[in-house]
Design a protein around this motif. Structure first.
Motif, short mmCIF file in Angstrom:
data_model
loop_
_atom_site.label_atom_id
_atom_site.label_comp_id
_atom_site.label_asym_id
_atom_site.label_seq_id
_atom_site.Cartn_x
_atom_site.Cartn_y
_atom_site.Cartn_z
N ALA A 124 20.55 -41.28 -3.34
CA ALA A 124 20.33 -40.12 -2.46
C ALA A 124 19.79 -38.93 -3.25
O ALA A 124 18.90 -38.22 -2.77
CB ALA A 124 21.66 -39.76 -1.78
N ALA A 125 20.31 -38.75 -4.47
CA ALA A 125 19.84 -37.62 -5.29
C ALA A 125 18.38 -37.81 -5.67
O ALA A 125 17.57 -36.87 -5.59
CB ALA A 125 20.70 -37.51 -6.56
N LEU A 126 18.01 -39.03 -6.08
CA LEU A 126 16.63 -39.27 -6.49
C LEU A 126 15.68 -39.13 -5.30
O LEU A 126 14.55 -38.63 -5.45
CB LEU A 126 16.49 -40.65 -7.14
N ALA A 127 16.15 -39.57 -4.11
CA ALA A 127 15.31 -39.41 -2.91
C ALA A 127 15.10 -37.92 -2.61
O ALA A 127 13.99 -37.48 -2.28
CB ALA A 127 15.96 -40.12 -1.72
N ALA A 128 16.16 -37.14 -2.74
CA ALA A 128 16.04 -35.69 -2.49
C ALA A 128 15.11 -35.04 -3.52
O ALA A 128 14.36 -34.12 -3.19
CB ALA A 128 17.43 -35.04 -2.55
N CYS A 129 15.15 -35.53 -4.74
CA CYS A 129 14.25 -35.00 -5.79
C CYS A 129 12.80 -35.33 -5.45
O CYS A 129 11.91 -34.48 -5.61
CB CYS A 129 14.60 -35.59 -7.16
N ARG A 130 12.57 -36.55 -4.97
CA ARG A 130 11.19 -36.94 -4.63
C ARG A 130 10.66 -36.07 -3.50
O ARG A 130 9.50 -35.65 -3.53
CB ARG A 130 11.14 -38.42 -4.21
N ALA A 134 12.46 -38.15 -12.47
CA ALA A 134 13.81 -37.65 -12.20
C ALA A 134 14.81 -38.74 -12.58
O ALA A 134 14.46 -39.93 -12.56
CB ALA A 134 13.96 -37.28 -10.73
N GLY A 135 16.01 -38.35 -12.94
CA GLY A 135 17.03 -39.32 -13.31
C GLY A 135 18.39 -38.65 -13.40
O GLY A 135 18.52 -37.44 -13.17
N VAL A 136 19.38 -39.46 -13.73
CA VAL A 136 20.77 -38.97 -13.76
C VAL A 136 21.43 -39.44 -15.05
O VAL A 136 21.19 -40.57 -15.50
CB VAL A 136 21.56 -39.53 -12.54
N CYS A 137 22.24 -38.58 -15.65
CA CYS A 137 23.06 -39.03 -16.78
C CYS A 137 24.44 -38.37 -16.68
O CYS A 137 24.64 -37.44 -15.89
CB CYS A 137 22.40 -38.69 -18.12
N ALA A 138 25.36 -38.90 -17.47
CA ALA A 138 26.72 -38.33 -17.48
C ALA A 138 26.70 -36.98 -18.20
O ALA A 138 25.89 -36.76 -19.11
CB ALA A 138 27.67 -39.28 -18.20
N MET A 170 18.54 -34.68 -13.76
CA MET A 170 17.43 -34.06 -14.50
C MET A 170 16.12 -34.33 -13.77
O MET A 170 15.88 -35.43 -13.30
CB MET A 170 17.34 -34.63 -15.91
N VAL A 171 15.28 -33.30 -13.72
CA VAL A 171 14.01 -33.44 -12.99
C VAL A 171 12.86 -32.87 -13.82
O VAL A 171 13.04 -31.97 -14.65
CB VAL A 171 14.06 -32.68 -11.64
N ARG A 200 13.86 -23.76 -9.71
CA ARG A 200 15.20 -23.35 -9.26
C ARG A 200 15.31 -23.49 -7.73
O ARG A 200 16.29 -24.04 -7.21
CB ARG A 200 15.46 -21.91 -9.68
N ALA A 201 14.31 -23.01 -7.03
CA ALA A 201 14.34 -23.06 -5.56
C ALA A 201 14.38 -24.51 -5.08
O ALA A 201 15.12 -24.86 -4.15
CB ALA A 201 13.12 -22.35 -4.99
N LYS A 202 13.63 -25.36 -5.73
CA LYS A 202 13.60 -26.77 -5.32
C LYS A 202 14.94 -27.46 -5.62
O LYS A 202 15.43 -28.26 -4.83
CB LYS A 202 12.47 -27.50 -6.06
N LEU A 203 15.54 -27.13 -6.79
CA LEU A 203 16.83 -27.76 -7.12
C LEU A 203 17.93 -27.29 -6.18
O LEU A 203 18.85 -28.05 -5.86
CB LEU A 203 17.19 -27.46 -8.58
N ARG A 204 17.83 -26.04 -5.74
CA ARG A 204 18.82 -25.58 -4.75
C ARG A 204 18.71 -26.40 -3.47
O ARG A 204 19.71 -26.75 -2.85
CB ARG A 204 18.60 -24.10 -4.43
N ARG A 205 17.48 -26.75 -3.10
CA ARG A 205 17.30 -27.56 -1.89
C ARG A 205 17.85 -28.98 -2.10
O ARG A 205 18.41 -29.58 -1.20
CB ARG A 205 15.82 -27.58 -1.49
N VAL A 206 17.70 -29.50 -3.33
CA VAL A 206 18.30 -30.82 -3.63
C VAL A 206 19.82 -30.73 -3.47
O VAL A 206 20.46 -31.60 -2.84
CB VAL A 206 17.93 -31.28 -5.06
#
Ligand code: SF4
Ligand code: SF4
Length: 335
Positions: free
Chosen positions: A10-16, A23-27, A74-75, A106-112
């Motif tokens: 869901a996070a990666l879809a929101a980033c796209r 984009a990706g995710v880490c601990a 991370m994006v 920043r604005a885009k990450l807030r929307r994510v």
């Protein structure tokens, strides 16, 4: 509630949706490269950027940025675009041609974050775009966004290195995406192309020696630039040489995904810059109007005037003729 893997999807879809790629995710574990970063600081490679020293202790753990942090999304946002050289005009690094990327990302990450909140009741988020003491590049590597080139840029094998980074830290647990792997091999195009020899190998690792780097000198350095300013050439704000020569940033018809031109309207070069001569004599009110919302503001009026004078001098010596009107005075003999 969805599991960690579904949350990552869901996070990666929101980033796209926001145009982020990669984009990706880490601990949100403590960084592994803090020691290397400290060594780089100890050698003075950061020049006068003393804020990097001050923030070092805070960089030791993302918990200082967001208590309870468990994951980092991370994006990257592509800013690549043509940037032709126009004699007599300022030459500005591609990332700074449009609107300040901090605001855009920043604005885009807030929307994510807003998209994810309904899926994660009770979770908290913090957006970081150079604004928090986070070793963003390491987390980007861990999340799979890219590997480090000899020019120290983060390189995505599919799309190159012309992207800015942003981080969304959260207390929610998301599944990590695979770490990025890759490398330069025997290539050393950026090392040989760097006009000031700023890409150096120290203790087996490639580093950029900031006090020699045109990006640092034209943006972060305050006061006269010491040494041979001819090497700054026509760069007025930043420098893209070590990225422009990188094979991973070349557009090739056989690899259409590589180094695409950005589709982010805020990053496009819509601003009309005055000539170098006009910049060299720019007054404060005009500067304020000209650089509103632009990353170029970071150099400061005196810094950009200084750079324009250096560019003019280099342009004149390249053509072997004096300035038609004598130009404006340089604050100090250069380097
Ligand atoms: S930005 Fe320019 S000066 Fe700095 S390391 Fe790269 S090529 Fe060298
Ligand atoms: S130009 Fe070559 S050596 Fe430099 S970062 Fe790109 S692949 Fe690596």
């Amino acid at each position: 509630m969805a599991g960690p893997r579904e949350l990552t999807e869901a996070a990666l879809a929101a980033c796209r949706v926001q145009g982020f790629h990669p984009a990706g995710v880490c601990a949100a574990d403590p960084p592994e490269s803090l020691r290397q970063f400290k060594d780089w600081l100890d050698k003075g490679c950061h020049g006068t950027m003393s804020y990097l020293e001050r923030s070092l202790p805070l960089r030791a753990d993302p918990q200082t940025v967001l208590p309870g942090a468990r994951s980092v999304i991370m994006v990257g946002l592509n800013y690549n675009q043509p940037n032709p050289v126009v004699p007599g005009r300022p030459r500005i690094a591609k990332y700074a041609l449009g609107r300040d990327y901090h605001k855009v990302v920043r604005a885009k990450l807030r929307r994510v974050a807003n998209t994810l909140m309904p899926l994660l009741p009770g979770a908290t988020f913090r957006v970081c775009v150079d604004s928090a003491p986070l070793l963003e590049r390491e987390y980007a590597n861990r999340a799979g966004l890219g590997w480090f080139g000899k020019n120290t840029c983060l390189i995505d094998s599919r799309t190159g290195s012309f992207f800015v980074l942003g981080a969304l830290i959260t207390t929610a647990e998301l599944a990590p995406t695979p770490r990025a792997s890759g490398g330069c091999g025997t290539c050393r195009l950026c090392v040989d192309a760097c006009p000031t020899g700023a890409i150096v190998k120290e203790d087996g690792r490639w580093q950029v020696d900031s006090p020699r780097c045109i990006s640092y000198l034209t943006i972060e350095h305050k006061g006269p630039i010491e040494g041979d300013t001819r090497r700054i050439g026509d760069w007025t704000f930043g420098c893209d040489v070590c990225q422009d020569v990188c094979p991973f940033n070349q557009q090739r018809s056989s690899q259409p995904g590589r180094a695409r031109t950005t589709v982010e309207p805020d990053f496009l070069a819509t601003r009309i810059w005055p000539s170098l001569r006009e910049i060299a004599e720019l007054a404060q009110p005009e500067w304020d109007r000209l650089t509103q919302g632009s990353p170029v503001r970071r150099a400061g009026l005196e810094g950009l005037r200084r750079n324009a004078l250096i560019n003019l001098e280099n342009e004149e010596s390249a053509h072997g003729d004096p300035a038609p009107d004598g130009g404006a005075e340089r604050p100090e003999p250069g380097l």
